[in-house]
Motif scaffolding. Structure first.
Motif, mmCIF file in Angstrom:
data_model
loop_
_atom_site.group_PDB
_atom_site.id
_atom_site.type_symbol
_atom_site.label_atom_id
_atom_site.label_comp_id
_atom_site.label_asym_id
_atom_site.label_seq_id
_atom_site.Cartn_x
_atom_site.Cartn_y
_atom_site.Cartn_z
ATOM 1 N N VAL A 129 -26.083 21.161 -49.994
ATOM 2 C CA VAL A 129 -27.517 20.894 -50.118
ATOM 3 C C VAL A 129 -27.735 19.476 -50.621
ATOM 4 C CG1 VAL A 129 -29.651 21.568 -51.283
ATOM 5 C CG2 VAL A 129 -28.090 23.320 -50.485
ATOM 6 N N VAL B 234 -29.994 23.051 -43.511
ATOM 7 C CA VAL B 234 -29.526 23.530 -44.814
ATOM 8 C C VAL B 234 -29.476 25.059 -44.822
ATOM 9 C CG1 VAL B 234 -30.100 23.717 -47.266
ATOM 10 C CG2 VAL B 234 -30.285 21.517 -46.125
ATOM 11 N N TYR C 38 -20.353 28.358 -54.870
ATOM 12 C CA TYR C 38 -21.395 27.626 -55.598
ATOM 13 C C TYR C 38 -21.229 26.115 -55.385
ATOM 14 C CZ TYR C 38 -23.705 25.610 -59.714
ATOM 15 O OH TYR C 38 -24.461 24.837 -60.549
ATOM 16 N N SER D 145 -37.932 16.441 -41.486
ATOM 17 C CA SER D 145 -37.595 17.119 -42.739
ATOM 18 C C SER D 145 -37.532 18.635 -42.546
ATOM 19 C CB SER D 145 -38.560 16.732 -43.857
ATOM 20 O OG SER D 145 -39.842 17.232 -43.624
ATOM 21 N N PHE E 265 -29.353 9.992 -49.951
ATOM 22 C CA PHE E 265 -30.298 8.929 -49.615
ATOM 23 C C PHE E 265 -29.907 7.570 -50.221
ATOM 24 C CE2 PHE E 265 -34.042 6.381 -50.639
ATOM 25 C CZ PHE E 265 -34.566 6.201 -49.367
ATOM 26 N N GLU E 266 -29.824 7.491 -51.547
ATOM 27 C CA GLU E 266 -29.684 6.199 -52.226
ATOM 28 C C GLU E 266 -28.526 5.366 -51.712
ATOM 29 O OE1 GLU E 266 -30.261 9.018 -54.101
ATOM 30 O OE2 GLU E 266 -31.113 8.464 -56.047
ATOM 31 N N SER F 151 -26.148 27.187 -45.318
ATOM 32 C CA SER F 151 -26.034 28.060 -46.487
ATOM 33 C C SER F 151 -25.725 29.485 -46.039
ATOM 34 C CB SER F 151 -27.336 28.063 -47.290
ATOM 35 O OG SER F 151 -27.666 26.779 -47.688
ATOM 36 N N ILE G 37 -17.221 30.652 -57.416
ATOM 37 C CA ILE G 37 -17.485 29.311 -57.926
ATOM 38 C C ILE G 37 -17.261 28.272 -56.826
ATOM 39 C CG2 ILE G 37 -15.258 28.590 -58.899
ATOM 40 C CD1 ILE G 37 -18.526 28.486 -60.787
ATOM 41 N N SER H 285 -32.041 11.891 -44.414
ATOM 42 C CA SER H 285 -33.052 11.456 -45.386
ATOM 43 C C SER H 285 -33.451 10.002 -45.174
ATOM 44 C CB SER H 285 -32.519 11.619 -46.798
ATOM 45 O OG SER H 285 -32.339 12.972 -47.069
ATOM 46 N N TYR I 7 -17.422 15.989 -61.642
ATOM 47 C CA TYR I 7 -18.310 17.141 -61.812
ATOM 48 C C TYR I 7 -17.667 18.409 -61.254
ATOM 49 C CZ TYR I 7 -22.276 20.180 -60.798
ATOM 50 O OH TYR I 7 -23.107 21.260 -60.693
ATOM 51 N N GLN J 209 -28.935 15.777 -48.310
ATOM 52 C CA GLN J 209 -30.104 15.007 -48.731
ATOM 53 C C GLN J 209 -29.747 13.585 -49.135
ATOM 54 O OE1 GLN J 209 -33.048 17.118 -51.262
ATOM 55 N NE2 GLN J 209 -31.337 18.490 -51.583
ATOM 56 N N ILE K 28 -22.077 25.135 -51.742
ATOM 57 C CA ILE K 28 -23.505 25.130 -51.406
ATOM 58 C C ILE K 28 -24.226 23.996 -52.104
ATOM 59 C CG2 ILE K 28 -25.674 26.414 -51.640
ATOM 60 C CD1 ILE K 28 -24.430 28.698 -50.531
ATOM 61 N N PHE L 236 -17.458 10.422 -53.348
ATOM 62 C CA PHE L 236 -16.281 11.025 -53.969
ATOM 63 C C PHE L 236 -16.167 10.567 -55.422
ATOM 64 C CE2 PHE L 236 -11.885 10.462 -55.309
ATOM 65 C CZ PHE L 236 -11.369 11.722 -55.107
ATOM 66 N N LEU M 1 -34.212 19.230 -41.190
ATOM 67 C CA LEU M 1 -33.243 19.131 -42.293
ATOM 68 C C LEU M 1 -33.172 20.454 -43.056
ATOM 69 C CD1 LEU M 1 -31.402 17.601 -44.339
ATOM 70 C CD2 LEU M 1 -33.459 16.820 -45.472
ATOM 71 N N PHE M 2 -34.332 21.020 -43.328
ATOM 72 C CA PHE M 2 -34.400 22.299 -44.042
ATOM 73 C C PHE M 2 -33.699 23.397 -43.237
ATOM 74 C CE2 PHE M 2 -36.948 26.238 -44.876
ATOM 75 C CZ PHE M 2 -36.349 26.521 -46.079
#
Lengths: 290, 328
Positions: free
Chosen positions: B234, B294, B227, B287, B240-241, B298, B224, B264, B182, B238, B230, B176, B290-291
């Motif tokens: 996506v 997604v 946008y 993976s 990870f960090e 979507s 928007i 991930s 952004y 993913q 999605i 968050f 995972l795809f």
């Protein structure tokens, strides 16, 4: 209408009661954004013992041990400055490649008509929806097969194919590109490639600048790919050093750790503050597809 | 004359192809080929110790994974963490985007606030994870001490990374913290793009501000929002960090499941870490799942919000088309 204007001009600094309430809420949210970063900075100037003992408002103040912490980091073998220059090299080369080839690709799509153009552009758009992790294992295998394990090439070269950058630059070129400019150059006998370098690149400069910043930040922060393929510590980038610092769990040297974090984050914050207006307006342009 | 002109155009066209070529060559080598390679590996028994040529066909990873409680938990974790951060993120971003674009408000400093709110987004995710981990660290972390003094954590020996929900909420909060600025900027830009005459007309018709927000702002912002949804989905799937560096996907739960291991992180663990043989085949199959997830989400998002977005896209495309023709 009149009434509103009158109330708006009243109050401190021209802000009414309602404006002030919102202003305070905005300040609180800004505090939430900055507080962790502030603590990072203040802790990086304290010794580990000070960090462990401290509590309360004192922790917001600065001490004088930043360079001691950096020295202790280097003594323990964390070559954070080597990592800094590695990151810088990778980020700059990636950015140059990304921006140049994205502009070239965008111009190819905007300025010319060729067979298969629509299909290729559809492919480019589709790649934006594919999660990067799908190709993770295959990418690792490819890097090993090509003998590029423990090298920077597979970190830098793929930046040539950045779909989001191409998309953004294409949007921009569609509004600024004029056929007349290029036609005039053609009549003068200019080659197409020359035209791109001398006309298209300069007219795209504002968009290129924005995208260069995003590309730089992305490359600087890139973590998983170097984590998978970099092996020798002389090639580590900063996020990999952060990973190593994090993994160093026995007897954590908190002062050194925070100093390491500051060294990774500081250059980005400086770049951001210098170019913040560019960046903030760049996001707005990128998000609104008009 | 006409024929000659046509020929000239075709000659120029080849340059367009040459200009887009480097992109697609690199794309083929470093993106498409790895994806296809992963998909092929997912149907083999390939593991780290063998030669890839010796790998044989098997479908068993796919069937193993759907009954693997740790993998299923990783899907659940990914969605839990995404939901806890995305819902408040959109609400806060909407509220403040509306505030910053409001005509009536005379609040000062909106430009500075925008810059500050976006700052966390550019800070290295790996560093952010390690920073928060140490600020919340028990017993030396400063925020940990602060929260205990304030009574947010009532148990004096509470350790956030030992608590499944504590770690999840911490990771969600970091997400968050990194992304609301952004989202706010994107929504604010979209709101600025709405023609003010719509609001004037609504005011003349006697519509309240709240009413015009719901019947003008929201519908016009649908593309928007789609946008944002999605890209966030996506990106979020993913993740990870942050979970990897905060607690390496932990803490452990009953039955060999992990509390914050995202898909991930699971893939990375299977392929590169954790006392396992490097099970590239299993990681590849994960993976591919995972795809597929997604893709499905979507698709659902498009179905749910789609009509308006597509309607607008069509409108946008038309002028472009005519422009392209003109420019040939």
């Amino acid at each position: 209408m009149k009434k509103k204007n009158v109330t708006a001009r009243k109050g401190l600094w021209g802000m009414g009661v309602k404006d002030w309430i919102w202003f305070v809420i905005c300040v609180l949210l800004a505090f939430m954004c900055l507080f962790p970063l502030w603590l990072m900075l203040s802790n990086s100037t304290r010794t580990t013992i000070q960090i462990q003992q401290i509590g309360g408002a004192e922790s917001l103040l600065f001490s004088t041990h930043f360079f001691d912490n950096v020295a202790s980091l280097l003594n323990k073998g964390f070559d954070i400055f080597g990592g800094f220059f590695n990151s810088l090299f990778i980020a700059i080369t990636s950015t140059v490649l990304c921006v140049y080839f994205s502009a070239l690709t965008a111009y190819g799509f905007v300025g010319y008509q060729f067979i298969g153009k629509k299909v290729l552009f559809a492919v480019l758009m589709a790649t934006m929806l594919i999660p990067g992790q799908l190709g993770m294992i295959g990418w690792y295998q490819l890097v090993v097969d090509l003998g590029m394990y423990d090298s920077w090439t597979p970190l830098i070269l793929p930046s040539i194919a950045s779909a989001t950058t191409v998309f953004f630059l294409k949007q921009y070129l569609e509004t600024t590109y004029s056929k007349d400019l290029v036609e005039a150059a053609r009549i003068d006998g200019a080659k197409e490639f020359y035209t791109f370098n001398t006309i298209i690149l300069p007219i795209s400069a504002p968009a290129l600048a924005t995208q260069a910043i995003f590309s730089f930040v992305y490359a600087w922060n890139n973590y998983l790919p170097p984590l998978m393929i970099l092996n020798s510590s002389s090639k580590y980038t900063l996020p990999i050093w952060i990973h190593q610092l994090n993994a160093d769990t026995h007897e954590v040297d908190f002062g050194a750790l925070y100093a390491g974090l500051v060294i990774t984050v500081f250059p980005l914050v400086v770049v951001y503050l210098v170019f913040s207006r560019f960046i903030v307006s760049g996001i707005a342009l990128g998000g609104v597809k008009e | 004359m006409a024929l000659f002109a046509k020929k000239r155009k075709l000659n120029y066209g080849i340059y367009g192809f040459i200009f887009v070529l480097p992109f697609f060559v690199v794309f083929l080598i470093f993106q498409l080929y790895p994806i296809l390679y992963s998909i092929i590996l997912s149907f083999t028994n390939y593991q780290g110790f063998m030669d890839v040529k010796d790998a044989t066909f098997t479908f068993s990873q796919y069937t193993d994974l759907i009954v693997n409680p740790r993998f299923l938990q990783s899907i659940v974790n990914t969605f839990i963490i995404w939901m806890i951060n995305f819902v408040p993120q959109v609400v806060v971003s909407f509220l403040f985007a509306a505030l910053f674009t409001s005509v009536n408000l005379k609040m000062k400093g909106a430009g500075v606030f925008k810059i500050v709110y976006y700052l966390p987004n550019i800070v290295t995710a790996a560093s952010v994870a390690v920073l928060f981990k140490n600020l919340f660290n028990y017993p030396d972390g400063i925020i940990d001490k602060l929260f205990k003094a304030m009574g947010v954590f009532s148990d004096p020996t509470y350790n956030i990374v030992r608590d499944a929900w504590g770690t999840r909420i911490l990771i969600s909060f970091i997400q968050f913290w990194r992304y609301f600025g952004y989202t706010l900027l994107i929504l604010a830009a979209a709101m600025m793009g709405i023609n003010p005459t719509y609001y004037e007309a609504a005011t003349i018709d006697g519509a309240s501000k709240v009413k015009s927000f719901f019947s003008i702002t929201l519908p016009l912002l649908r593309p928007i929002v789609l946008y944002t949804l999605i890209t966030s989905l996506v990106g979020g799937l993913q993740m990870f960090e942050i979970p990897y560096l905060i607690c390496d996907g932990g803490p452990m739960m009953a039955g060999g499941r992990w509390a914050t291991e995202t898909i991930s992180v699971y893939i990375y663990h299977m392929a590169f870490e954790g006392g396992y043989t490097n099970d590239y085949a299993l990681a590849s199959a994960a993976s591919v799942y995972l795809f597929l997830i997604v893709l499905v989400f979507s698709f659902i998002t498009f179905k749910f919000f789609g009509d308006q977005a597509f309607g607008l896209e069509k409108k946008e495309k038309q002028p472009k088309k005519s422009k392209e023709k003109e420019d040939v």
